[in-house]
Write an enzyme that holds these catalytic residues in place. Structure first.
Site, PDB file in Angstrom:
ATOM      1  N   VAL A  60       0.792  -1.222  -0.081  1.00 48.11           N
ATOM      2  CA  VAL A  60       0.062  -0.028   0.150  1.00 48.11           C
ATOM      3  C   VAL A  60       0.959   1.374  -0.007  1.00 48.11           C
ATOM      4  CG1 VAL A  60      -1.801   1.341   1.426  1.00 48.11           C
ATOM      5  CG2 VAL A  60      -2.044  -0.999   1.072  1.00 48.11           C
ATOM      6  N   GLU A  61       1.991   1.309   0.728  1.00 49.71           N
ATOM      7  CA  GLU A  61       2.777   2.414   1.055  1.00 49.71           C
ATOM      8  C   GLU A  61       3.646   2.648  -0.378  1.00 49.71           C
ATOM      9  OE1 GLU A  61       2.981   4.476   3.204  1.00 49.71           O
ATOM     10  OE2 GLU A  61       1.626   3.626   4.704  1.00 49.71           O
ATOM     11  N   THR A  62       4.317   1.708  -0.800  1.00 52.26           N
ATOM     12  CA  THR A  62       5.337   1.935  -2.083  1.00 52.26           C
ATOM     13  C   THR A  62       5.134   1.033  -3.259  1.00 52.26           C
ATOM     14  OG1 THR A  62       7.189   0.923  -0.907  1.00 52.26           O
ATOM     15  CG2 THR A  62       6.757   3.282  -0.512  1.00 52.26           C
TER      16      THR A  62
ATOM     17  N   TYR B 279      -7.668   3.040   5.165  1.00 55.87           N
ATOM     18  CA  TYR B 279      -6.173   2.654   5.007  1.00 55.87           C
ATOM     19  C   TYR B 279      -6.184   1.287   5.782  1.00 55.87           C
ATOM     20  CZ  TYR B 279      -1.288   2.211   5.580  1.00 55.87           C
ATOM     21  OH  TYR B 279       0.073   1.700   5.510  1.00 55.87           O
TER      22      TYR B 279
END
Length: 345
Positions: free
Chosen positions: A125-127, A312
């Site tokens: 999800v982040e990168t 999230y």
């Protein structure tokens, strides 16, 4: 790290709707000079060297634009939000990431009790597994926000201080480090303060490198969750069916679990959760569609410590489940990530 951004994006910048080229250079700003001298006194930095670094950067117009919320914010929509993170590409790449780093992920689970799929999903999800770590100079981004974004100046000055300490400890050139527009760094997008508190040298090279070491990134994500109260082998979230509109008090309750499942069941909520458990009611709203309800346990709350958003946390959970199911089945491209806890949502 992105876990702080949800709160930041709620704050406007209307008072500073000026072109950044009208703002003084950092070294002409008395607050920057005072900041450099303060770090010299408290941490032993050389203020002249710090000011020389500040002289090589400028307030960044794009950073200020990105931190400002949209003029016409859209309604919250799980239907729009979910496909950004739960899709074939992220699921398949998550399986590959897990396979490539299996030994490290098993070691992280053994040390910290966090399942492999949760670590993989957060990084996904982040990168997108390290593919998109940000192209902004972290020193420039943090300095811009620390000295030209007054409503969050205290937070960003603290993170700027933490970043300079982090760079010194790890022998990094502050001018060379890249990250997000808000100063989050590396494969897991930790803010500098979080990296100093929770980052771990998981590859044994005597430094914490969240940009270049996947092992350090995996270990640090696991340690972050463990330090925030992850409960090994405990549930994260389960679907809930409501007989009608929820009691407003349930929705307004803290995202930290505080609602007894047994009490919710007596008021008509149908769920497979243990009646003795304590949960939070998660409302996944989409305009024009029926709201999707889940019950979130303590581990759901822990994921929100990474990014304070129920959308999230649910994206991390559902992506993790989809990746785990794909790993278990051994079939790539077999679903679109909709299957969660045995049901198609």
């Amino acid at each position: 790290m992105k876990l702080f951004l949800a709160a930041l994006l709620c704050v406007g910048l209307s008072a500073h709707a000026v072109a950044t080229d009208t703002l003084p250079a950092f070294t002409d700003n008395p607050a920057v000079i005072d900041f450099a001298h303060d770090l010299e006194q408290r941490h032993g930095f050389n203020s002249a060297e710090l000011l020389d670094q500040f002289a090589q950067i400028r307030p960044n117009r794009r950073v200020l634009q990105l931190i400002e919320p949209p003029a016409s914010p859209q309604q919250r929509s799980w239907e729009r939000y979910r496909p950004r993170f739960i899709n074939e590409r992220r699921i398949d790449n998550g399986v590959r990431f897990w396979q490539e780093h299996l030994t490290t992920l098993v070691r992280a689970r053994t040390f910290y009790g966090v399942p492999e799929e949760i670590i993989v999903a957060i990084i996904g999800v982040e990168t997108e597994y390290g593919r998109n770590t940000g192209g902004f100079g972290v020193l420039e981004a943090l300095a811009t926000l620390a000295f030209h974004y007054p409503r969050r100046a205290e937070f960003f000055r603290t993170e700027l201080e933490q970043f300079l300490l982090l760079a010194r400890e790890n022998h990094l050139d502050p001018l060379a480090v890249k990250g997000s527009f808000a100063g989050a760094i590396g494969i897991p997008q930790f803010m500098p303060g979080s990296q100093r508190r929770f980052g771990i040298d998981f590859d044994g090279d005597q430094r914490v490198d969240l940009s270049g070491s996947v092992e350090d990134a995996i270990g640090s994500v696991a340690r972050f969750l463990e330090q925030h109260g992850w409960q090994p082998s405990q549930p994260i979230a389960v679907p809930a069916n409501l007989p009608g509109q929820p009691d407003p008090a349930w929705i307004e309750a803290s995202i930290r679990p505080s609602l007894p499942v047994g009490q919710l069941q007596r008021q008509g909520i149908v769920t497979a959760a243990d009646p003795q458990a304590v949960v939070t009611l998660v409302d996944l709203v989409s305009p024009g569609k029926a709201t999707e309800y889940w019950l979130g346990f303590e581990n759901f709350y822990v994921i929100t410590r990474y990014n304070r958003s129920s959308f999230y946390a649910m994206s991390v959970f559902q992506l993790a489940e989809a990746i785990r199911q794909r790993m278990t089945s051994g079939v790539a491209g077999s679903n679109d990530g909709q299957a969660v806890n045995g049901s198609t949502r």
